[in-house]
Write a protein that holds these residues in place. Structure first.
Motif, PDB file in Angstrom:
ATOM      1  N   LEU A   6     -32.430  11.136 -78.785  1.00  0.00           N
ATOM      2  CA  LEU A   6     -30.995  13.056 -78.845  1.00  0.00           C
ATOM      3  C   LEU A   6     -31.898  13.226 -78.005  1.00  0.00           C
ATOM      4  O   LEU A   6     -32.335  13.874 -78.527  1.00  0.00           O
ATOM      5  N   GLY A   7     -30.768  14.102 -77.217  1.00  0.00           N
ATOM      6  CA  GLY A   7     -31.156  14.750 -76.577  1.00  0.00           C
ATOM      7  C   GLY A   7     -30.419  14.384 -74.871  1.00  0.00           C
ATOM      8  O   GLY A   7     -30.589  13.381 -74.830  1.00  0.00           O
ATOM      9  N   GLY A   8     -30.858  15.424 -74.475  1.00  0.00           N
ATOM     10  CA  GLY A   8     -30.551  16.054 -72.193  1.00  0.00           C
ATOM     11  C   GLY A   8     -31.198  16.118 -72.031  1.00  0.00           C
ATOM     12  O   GLY A   8     -31.069  16.535 -70.933  1.00  0.00           O
ATOM     13  N   VAL A  23     -33.607  -2.741 -75.430  1.00  0.00           N
ATOM     14  CA  VAL A  23     -33.141  -2.941 -76.220  1.00  0.00           C
ATOM     15  C   VAL A  23     -31.999  -2.250 -75.914  1.00  0.00           C
ATOM     16  O   VAL A  23     -31.685  -1.645 -74.870  1.00  0.00           O
ATOM     17  N   ARG A  24     -30.718  -2.093 -77.000  1.00  0.00           N
ATOM     18  CA  ARG A  24     -29.453  -1.221 -76.656  1.00  0.00           C
ATOM     19  C   ARG A  24     -30.019   0.335 -77.263  1.00  0.00           C
ATOM     20  O   ARG A  24     -30.698   1.353 -78.072  1.00  0.00           O
ATOM     21  N   VAL A  25     -29.773   1.165 -76.078  1.00  0.00           N
ATOM     22  CA  VAL A  25     -30.052   2.514 -75.817  1.00  0.00           C
ATOM     23  C   VAL A  25     -29.038   3.442 -76.119  1.00  0.00           C
ATOM     24  O   VAL A  25     -27.679   3.247 -74.816  1.00  0.00           O
ATOM     25  N   THR A  26     -28.498   4.511 -76.686  1.00  0.00           N
ATOM     26  CA  THR A  26     -27.573   5.007 -77.380  1.00  0.00           C
ATOM     27  C   THR A  26     -27.995   6.438 -76.813  1.00  0.00           C
ATOM     28  O   THR A  26     -29.498   7.230 -77.641  1.00  0.00           O
ATOM     29  N   SER A  27     -28.029   7.180 -76.162  1.00  0.00           N
ATOM     30  CA  SER A  27     -28.034   9.449 -75.618  1.00  0.00           C
ATOM     31  C   SER A  27     -27.500   9.623 -76.338  1.00  0.00           C
ATOM     32  O   SER A  27     -26.233   9.542 -75.637  1.00  0.00           O
ATOM     33  N   SER A  28     -27.561  11.056 -77.177  1.00  0.00           N
ATOM     34  CA  SER A  28     -26.245  11.444 -78.237  1.00  0.00           C
ATOM     35  C   SER A  28     -26.768  12.808 -76.976  1.00  0.00           C
ATOM     36  O   SER A  28     -27.981  13.970 -77.233  1.00  0.00           O
ATOM     37  N   GLU A  42     -25.622   3.791 -73.241  1.00  0.00           N
ATOM     38  CA  GLU A  42     -23.860   4.204 -73.699  1.00  0.00           C
ATOM     39  C   GLU A  42     -24.702   5.897 -73.701  1.00  0.00           C
ATOM     40  O   GLU A  42     -25.679   6.198 -73.839  1.00  0.00           O
ATOM     41  N   VAL A  43     -23.703   6.817 -73.971  1.00  0.00           N
ATOM     42  CA  VAL A  43     -23.638   7.791 -74.323  1.00  0.00           C
ATOM     43  C   VAL A  43     -22.716   8.394 -75.035  1.00  0.00           C
ATOM     44  O   VAL A  43     -21.433   8.159 -75.003  1.00  0.00           O
ATOM     45  N   ARG A  44     -22.899   9.257 -76.136  1.00  0.00           N
ATOM     46  CA  ARG A  44     -22.086  10.468 -77.067  1.00  0.00           C
ATOM     47  C   ARG A  44     -22.413  11.635 -76.365  1.00  0.00           C
ATOM     48  O   ARG A  44     -23.417  12.137 -77.089  1.00  0.00           O
ATOM     49  N   ILE A  45     -21.340  12.266 -76.532  1.00  0.00           N
ATOM     50  CA  ILE A  45     -21.097  13.524 -76.370  1.00  0.00           C
ATOM     51  C   ILE A  45     -20.573  14.108 -77.841  1.00  0.00           C
ATOM     52  O   ILE A  45     -19.529  14.132 -78.520  1.00  0.00           O
ATOM     53  N   GLY A  46     -21.521  14.960 -77.920  1.00  0.00           N
ATOM     54  CA  GLY A  46     -21.296  15.754 -79.355  1.00  0.00           C
ATOM     55  C   GLY A  46     -21.774  15.956 -80.206  1.00  0.00           C
ATOM     56  O   GLY A  46     -22.850  15.371 -80.953  1.00  0.00           O
TER      57      GLY A  46
END
Length: 249
Positions: A6-8, A23-28, A42-46
């Motif tokens: 979580l975080g930019g 590992v699989r990484v998703t940044s929100s 991976e990136v998700r926004i919102g």
């Protein structure tokens, strides 16, 4: 293994770089900055829709561990992350860069909130360098002082009546901060205790110029949440003995 970051922040991007090959990484990202610097993976926004929405997303995406690497003042998402991790039964780590520490010659005035910072300006100066970001300017809207407001994106009203906007993104240099304070005849600085090196030169420049600094103390990490002070420590938490990877296997 799937890790949700979580975080930019700078630390969040560095951590994603350390993890994404293993590992699989998703940044929100919250989506508050128009052109964010994107991390590896991976990136998700919102937003997620509160702690319940975050917990549901963690379950749906088979997340094994959550790392809260948000800004030290992103208090709401940090508490939402703590509630969501507990609900989804996944380990949570808070990655927090160390706060700033005053040194000899600093004239710091610690306060607990932006509202208290606005009240603290009386008697300190008439030309204010406000470096708390574009959110929360309403706390200073009634102040009579002149403000130089620096932020990545243009702030929204309400804001002080006498305001000049400076759109800029760190890291900032000491020479640049010295020149800025002199050119705008700044006699008081207001900042949050964000920590880190990217925006610290303003503190050195203020000390050299004898300019007082109003420092907003950071909120605490939610009770019971383990912390790391660097991306390397956070990666060790994921991969080390007894770490998140072990607990998820």
């Amino acid at each position: 293994m799937h890790v949700l970051i979580l975080g930019g922040t700078t630390e969040a991007r560095a951590l994603a770089g350390l993890l994404h090959d293993r590992v699989r990484v998703t940044s929100s990202l919250a989506g508050r900055v128009a052109s964010p610097r994107l991390p590896a993976g991976e990136v998700r926004i919102g937003g997620f829709g509160g702690p319940e929405g975050l917990a549901a997303w963690v379950r749906e995406q088979a997340v094994d561990a959550v790392i809260d690497a948000t800004h030290p003042f992103a208090e709401r998402i940090s508490f939402n992350a703590a509630r969501a991790a507990a609900t989804a039964h996944v380990p949570l780590l808070a990655l927090r860069r160390p706060g700033w520490v005053p040194v000899d010659g600093d004239d710091w005035h610690p306060v607990a909130s932006l509202e208290e910072a606005a009240r603290a300006l009386d008697g300190l100066g008439d030309r204010v360098f406000l470096t708390t970001g574009r959110m929360g300017l309403a706390a200073f809207a009634a102040c009579p002082q002149w403000f130089l407001v620096r932020s990545v994106d243009a702030p929204d009203a309400p804001m002080p009546a006498r305001t000049e906007i400076l759109l800029d993104r760190g890291p900032f240099t000491l020479d640049g901060e010295r020149e800025l304070l002199a050119r705008h005849r700044i006699d008081v600085v207001v900042t949050k205790d964000s920590g880190g090196a990217a925006t610290a030169p303003k503190l050195t420049a203020a000390r050299e110029a004898g300019v007082p600094v109003v420092v907003v103390r950071r909120p605490p990490v939610p009770e019971g949440v383990q912390t790391a002070a660097s991306p390397e420590e956070a990666a060790a938490w994921v991969f080390g003995p007894g770490g998140a990877q072990t607990r998820s296997s």
